[in-house]
Design an enzyme around this catalytic site. Structure first.
Site, PDB file in Angstrom:
ATOM      1  N   ILE A 113       7.565   8.797  -4.241  1.00 57.71           N
ATOM      2  CA  ILE A 113       7.411   7.343  -4.029  1.00 57.71           C
ATOM      3  C   ILE A 113       6.259   6.779  -4.857  1.00 57.71           C
ATOM      4  CG2 ILE A 113       8.473   7.249  -1.732  1.00 57.71           C
ATOM      5  CD1 ILE A 113       5.522   7.191  -0.604  1.00 57.71           C
ATOM      6  N   SER A 122       3.121   2.621  12.146  1.00 59.75           N
ATOM      7  CA  SER A 122       2.764   3.542  13.233  1.00 59.75           C
ATOM      8  C   SER A 122       1.896   2.818  14.249  1.00 59.75           C
ATOM      9  CB  SER A 122       1.968   4.719  12.662  1.00 59.75           C
ATOM     10  OG  SER A 122       1.363   5.449  13.709  1.00 59.75           O
ATOM     11  N   TYR A 130      -5.483   7.926   8.541  1.00 62.84           N
ATOM     12  CA  TYR A 130      -4.026   7.740   8.575  1.00 62.84           C
ATOM     13  C   TYR A 130      -3.674   6.344   9.103  1.00 62.84           C
ATOM     14  CZ  TYR A 130       0.713   8.148  10.543  1.00 62.84           C
ATOM     15  OH  TYR A 130       2.023   7.923  10.896  1.00 62.84           O
ATOM     16  N   ILE A 155      -3.353  22.126  27.427  1.00 63.11           N
ATOM     17  CA  ILE A 155      -3.731  20.707  27.497  1.00 63.11           C
ATOM     18  C   ILE A 155      -5.159  20.531  27.008  1.00 63.11           C
ATOM     19  CG2 ILE A 155      -4.196  18.811  29.110  1.00 63.11           C
ATOM     20  CD1 ILE A 155      -1.895  19.886  30.825  1.00 63.11           C
TER      21      ILE A 155
HETATM   22  N1  LIG Z   1       6.049  11.456  14.094  1.00 65.09           N
HETATM   23  C1  LIG Z   1       5.570  10.419  14.788  1.00 65.09           C
HETATM   24  O1  LIG Z   1       5.308  10.507  16.018  1.00 65.09           O
HETATM   25  C2  LIG Z   1       5.344   9.089  14.096  1.00 65.09           C
HETATM   26  C3  LIG Z   1       4.858   8.031  14.882  1.00 65.09           C
HETATM   27  C4  LIG Z   1       4.715   6.785  14.287  1.00 65.09           C
HETATM   28  C5  LIG Z   1       5.076   6.587  12.962  1.00 65.09           C
HETATM   29  N2  LIG Z   1       5.514   7.635  12.216  1.00 65.09           N
HETATM   30  C6  LIG Z   1       5.937   7.332  10.822  1.00 65.09           C
HETATM   31  O2  LIG Z   1       7.322   7.649  10.726  1.00 65.09           O
HETATM   32  C7  LIG Z   1       7.647   8.060   9.381  1.00 65.09           C
HETATM   33  C8  LIG Z   1       8.405   9.379   9.406  1.00 65.09           C
HETATM   34  O3  LIG Z   1       7.631  10.378  10.077  1.00 65.09           O
HETATM   35  P1  LIG Z   1       8.263  11.837  10.404  1.00 65.09           P
HETATM   36  O4  LIG Z   1       7.628  12.287  11.669  1.00 65.09           O
HETATM   37  O5  LIG Z   1       9.742  11.791  10.287  1.00 65.09           O
HETATM   38  O6  LIG Z   1       7.605  12.687   9.224  1.00 65.09           O
HETATM   39  P2  LIG Z   1       8.227  13.794   8.269  1.00 65.09           P
HETATM   40  O7  LIG Z   1       7.063  14.512   7.673  1.00 65.09           O
HETATM   41  O8  LIG Z   1       9.268  14.588   8.960  1.00 65.09           O
HETATM   42  O9  LIG Z   1       8.925  12.897   7.148  1.00 65.09           O
HETATM   43  C9  LIG Z   1       8.213  12.288   6.095  1.00 65.09           C
HETATM   44  C10 LIG Z   1       8.957  12.594   4.800  1.00 65.09           C
HETATM   45  O10 LIG Z   1       8.271  11.925   3.728  1.00 65.09           O
HETATM   46  C11 LIG Z   1       8.360  12.774   2.590  1.00 65.09           C
HETATM   47  N3  LIG Z   1       7.290  12.436   1.638  1.00 65.09           N
HETATM   48  C12 LIG Z   1       5.941  12.619   1.795  1.00 65.09           C
HETATM   49  N4  LIG Z   1       5.308  12.232   0.690  1.00 65.09           N
HETATM   50  C13 LIG Z   1       6.246  11.792  -0.199  1.00 65.09           C
HETATM   51  C14 LIG Z   1       6.208  11.274  -1.517  1.00 65.09           C
HETATM   52  N5  LIG Z   1       5.051  11.156  -2.173  1.00 65.09           N
HETATM   53  N6  LIG Z   1       7.379  10.925  -2.113  1.00 65.09           N
HETATM   54  C15 LIG Z   1       8.567  11.073  -1.458  1.00 65.09           C
HETATM   55  N7  LIG Z   1       8.672  11.570  -0.217  1.00 65.09           N
HETATM   56  C16 LIG Z   1       7.524  11.919   0.418  1.00 65.09           C
HETATM   57  C17 LIG Z   1       8.194  14.186   3.153  1.00 65.09           C
HETATM   58  O11 LIG Z   1       8.650  15.184   2.263  1.00 65.09           O
HETATM   59  C18 LIG Z   1       8.995  14.093   4.448  1.00 65.09           C
HETATM   60  O12 LIG Z   1      10.329  14.533   4.265  1.00 65.09           O
HETATM   61  C19 LIG Z   1       6.322   8.085   8.637  1.00 65.09           C
HETATM   62  O13 LIG Z   1       6.185   6.888   7.901  1.00 65.09           O
HETATM   63  C20 LIG Z   1       5.265   8.156   9.735  1.00 65.09           C
HETATM   64  O14 LIG Z   1       4.036   7.592   9.312  1.00 65.09           O
HETATM   65  C21 LIG Z   1       5.644   8.881  12.745  1.00 65.09           C
END
Ligand SMILES: NC(=O)c1ccc[n+]([C@@H]2O[C@H](COP(=O)([O-])OP(=O)(O)OC[C@H]3O[C@@H](n4cnc5c(N)ncnc54)[C@H](O)[C@@H]3O)[C@@H](O)[C@H]2O)c1
Length: 297
Positions: A48, A111, A135, A195
């Site tokens: 990205i 988030s 973050y 915990i």
């Molecule tokens: N997991 C949670 O509880 C949570 C909560 C709130 C928000 N989020 C947000 O949700 C989204 C997805 O989170 P997730 O838990 O599915 O994470 P994840 O790590 O499973 O998915 C993120 C994906 O982004 C890809 N990625 C990272 N850097 C990249 C780059 N430079 N170019 C292209 N791809 C890239 C990774 O390879 C990965 O497949 C994120 O934006 C995260 O900030 C997650």
């Protein structure tokens, strides 16, 4: 309608792609190959942060769901530059490529970390944003750029702030995995959930499939441009309750164990979900006990 999902190899991205299958023409962009059958073939490998990768990925696309991110709070402390590079500049790069290519709508997955330590719960979208982690700060910067592009370009923009989501697609071996994944992995091994602190801290947990379902509603909803939506269950669960639910779903005779509290841990987090309910008619389908049983299976 053609939709690009960034982060399509990840936990949430893969569910989003699946939720759209049959309804929209879906493509994906991820830096890593997908481990999920549903997104293996539709994911183009790319970064990205790279202008060429971004412009190739958005070509001919109507809606972008920007889900790719550096997702670990701990890693954002150890390596803040990589976190900011991915979450801020990567987002700006995707926004710029999307606007130039004539993308009609850009959905940014933010988030609940942007709120920091809440002054009151439930947290509504107009609660102050005071992130307590790098973050959270980088996700908030991504939001601000997304909303600014809504003013400086004809592209519609919308922001979603998921609370804690979980699913069997989170990596249990990752030191950065969430509390549900950690607890389920321990009870599966016959070990007590560990915990941090007294267990009275509370969170709003939602299954990643439900987060994906809400994302799909944001693709075509009317009158949402420039808006921010919380995405949560609206249910408060203490970490102790969570540990007990995981133990009971496993059918094992275990008692939760306690260790030192995590530094800077937020005490309570709970989403006010009324905006999503009223504007999108969204309500989650997967209960916490169903979600945990699914993880154990
Ligand atoms: N997991 C949670 O509880 C949570 C909560 C709130 C928000 N989020 C947000 O949700 C989204 C997805 O989170 P997730 O838990 O599915 O994470 P994840 O790590 O499973 O998915 C993120 C994906 O982004 C890809 N990625 C990272 N850097 C990249 C780059 N430079 N170019 C292209 N791809 C890239 C990774 O390879 C990965 O497949 C994120 O934006 C995260 O900030 C997650």
């Amino acid at each position: 309608m053609k939709v690009l999902v960034t982060g399509s190899s990840g936990q949430l991205g893969s569910y989003i792609c699946e939720s759209m299958a049959g309804e929209y023409e879906v493509s994906g962009l991820d830096i890593a190959p997908s481990r999920h059958a549903s997104t293996k073939d539709l994911t183009a490998l790319g970064d990205i942060r790279d202008a060429g990768d971004a412009s190739r990925a958005v070509s001919g696309v109507d809606v972008v769901v920007h889900c790719a991110a550096q997702v670990s709070v701990e890693r954002s402390t150890e390596d803040p530059a990589t976190d900011a590079h991915t979450n801020v500049l990567g987002t700006v790069n995707m926004l710029h490529a999307s606007a130039r290519s004539g993308v009609k709508r850009f959905v940014y997955i933010s988030s609940a970390a942007v709120y920091g330590n809440p002054r009151s719960v439930p947290i509504s979208e107009d609660h102050p944003t005071e992130p307590m982690s790098n973050y959270g700060a980088s996700k908030l910067a991504g939001e601000k750029f997304t909303l600014a592009f809504g003013h400086t370009t004809p592209m519609e923009v919308v922001v979603m702030r998921p609370f804690n989501f979980y699913s069997s697609r989170a990596d249990p071996k990752s030191p950065y995995s969430g509390v549900i994944t950690k607890f389920v992995e321990r009870v599966r091994m016959g070990e007590p959930p560990m915990i941090e602190g007294d267990g009275q801290q509370t969170r709003d947990f939602i299954h990643a499939r439900d987060v994906a379902a809400m994302t799909v509603l944001l693709l075509a909803a009317e009158g949402v441009s420039g808006k921010v939506f919380n995405c949560g269950s609206g249910q408060s669960t203490s970490i102790l309750e969570l540990a007990r639910t995981a133990i009971s779903a496993s059918g094992r005779n275990l008692k939760p164990a306690f260790t030192t509290p995590r530094k800077g841990d937020i005490r309570h987090s709970l989403a006010d979900v009324s905006s999503a309910r009223d504007a999108l008619r969204f309500s989650p389908k997967v209960s916490l006990s169903e979600g945990i049983s699914e993880l154990l299976r």
